[in-house]
Design an enzyme around this catalytic site. Structure first.
Site, PDB file in Angstrom:
ATOM      1  N   GLU A 150       0.810  -1.214   0.000  1.00  0.00           N
ATOM      2  CA  GLU A 150       0.000   0.000   0.000  1.00  0.00           C
ATOM      3  C   GLU A 150       0.844   1.266   0.000  1.00  0.00           C
ATOM      4  O   GLU A 150       0.332   2.360  -0.249  1.00  0.00           O
ATOM      5  CB  GLU A 150      -0.930   0.007   1.224  1.00  0.00           C
ATOM      6  CG  GLU A 150      -2.042  -1.019   1.175  1.00  0.00           C
ATOM      7  CD  GLU A 150      -3.054  -0.769   0.074  1.00  0.00           C
ATOM      8  OE1 GLU A 150      -3.128   0.373  -0.426  1.00  0.00           O
ATOM      9  OE2 GLU A 150      -3.763  -1.715  -0.311  1.00  0.00           O
ATOM     10  N   GLU A 172       7.718 -22.113   7.384  1.00  0.00           N
ATOM     11  CA  GLU A 172       8.112 -21.317   8.549  1.00  0.00           C
ATOM     12  C   GLU A 172       8.990 -22.078   9.533  1.00  0.00           C
ATOM     13  O   GLU A 172       9.425 -21.523  10.531  1.00  0.00           O
ATOM     14  CB  GLU A 172       6.859 -20.835   9.286  1.00  0.00           C
ATOM     15  CG  GLU A 172       6.055 -21.947   9.931  1.00  0.00           C
ATOM     16  CD  GLU A 172       4.843 -21.414  10.681  1.00  0.00           C
ATOM     17  OE1 GLU A 172       4.819 -21.594  11.920  1.00  0.00           O
ATOM     18  OE2 GLU A 172       3.960 -20.830  10.048  1.00  0.00           O
TER      19      GLU A 172
END
Length: 302
Positions: free
Chosen positions: A85, A116
């Site tokens: 953004e 992960e």
């Protein structure tokens, strides 16, 4: 893992929602709403640590470095969401604020099993983007113990980058691998262990604070307006014209024409009208003011 999930606040059972499976819809959403009220208060408790993260991010970007978010699963997605953004909102180059998620871009829409679980994966992903001492890295993990994030933060410190650990547990393991820890303790989730809820909301708030405050400090906001908005479509062009009208009291036609003369850049358009100068002079004033509109106008008036 050296820690048991049961010992983590984010994995504890919430005594207030033990019967949530046997109540009506209004009671379910009311319970969620009551828990959500706790999030902002928890974020308030860690404002000093967030302030430090902002100062480091500002310093990195001023030196030509980057702000880098890194995490796995929901945590990684939140980092990517905040990063992507920044270019449309603040006209930052896409490589200045990065979001890295374990498992790569495909993991944003579909979980990548095991991505992960290895510390070296986090280190390797930072090596891949050529991490330097000028960068600030924010490792995100609600549990505070994700190996991928640990490895990333450890490597960040190794190369001299600023390392920030963002978690939702006290004394989180990732904090030990960082220069500073932001531990937003929001308490047990409505659904046990579902950290996409309060924990994710808290982290979204913190990341919004870090990126927004950093961009304000870098002169990308005038008053409370997004004067560095990237005019990439008609909606954003309309917003840009509206910003210019609001700041300068110009009418629509003057604001639009000035924006176009300023190559669709809001900041020089504002300076042009405020100082009655042309595009080249406005750019010169902004350069002297390090891109700060208020300072650029002040320089001209002085």
């Amino acid at each position: 893992m050296e820690e048991h999930l049961r010992s983590l606040t984010t994995e504890s059972r919430n005594e207030k929602t033990m019967n949530i499976d046997s109540v009506n819809t209004m009671d379910i959403i009311s319970a969620i709403n009551k828990e959500d009220f706790k999030v902002a208060a928890a974020v308030q408790e860690v404002l000093p640590e967030i302030e430090t993260a902002v100062e480091w991010a500002c310093e990195s970007l001023k030196k030509g470095g980057r702000l880098i978010y890194i995490g796995a699963g929901t945590s990684g997605r939140l980092g990517v969401l905040d990063a992507v953004e920044c270019p449309p909102t603040f006209s930052t180059p896409p490589d200045r604020v990065l979001g890295i998620i374990a498992g790569g871009e495909k993991a944003f829409v579909r979980a990548v099993e095991g991505a992960e679980d290895k510390e070296e994966f986090g280190e390797n992903d930072l090596i891949e983007v050529a991490l330097t001492a000028n960068d600030t890295v924010i490792g995100i993990a609600a549990s505070g113990r994700t190996p991928y994030v640990k490895g990333a933060l450890r490597y960040a410190r190794k190369v001299g980058a600023k390392a920030v650990a963002l978690s939702c547990n006290n004394n989180a393991s990732i904090t030990k691998e960082a220069d500073i820890g932001i531990e937003v303790v929001v308490g047990p989730e409505v659904l046990t262990g579902s950290t996409r809820m309060k924990a994710a909301t808290a982290h979204k708030m913190v990341l919004n604070m870090i990126s927004t405050a950093t961009m304000i400090r870098l002169g990308k906001v005038y008053e409370n307006l997004m004067v560095d908005v990237n005019v990439s479509n008609q909606k954003l062009k309309d917003r840009a014209v509206n910003i210019i009208e609001t700041v300068t009291n110009a009418d629509y036609d003057q604001a639009l024409k000035t924006l176009e003369k300023a190559n669709n850049q809001v900041k020089p358009a504002i300076v042009m009208i405020k100082t009655a100068t042309d595009y080249e002079k406005a750019k010169e004033l902004l350069e002297k003011a390090d891109g700060d509109v208020r300072k650029a106008i002040s320089i001209y008036e002085d």
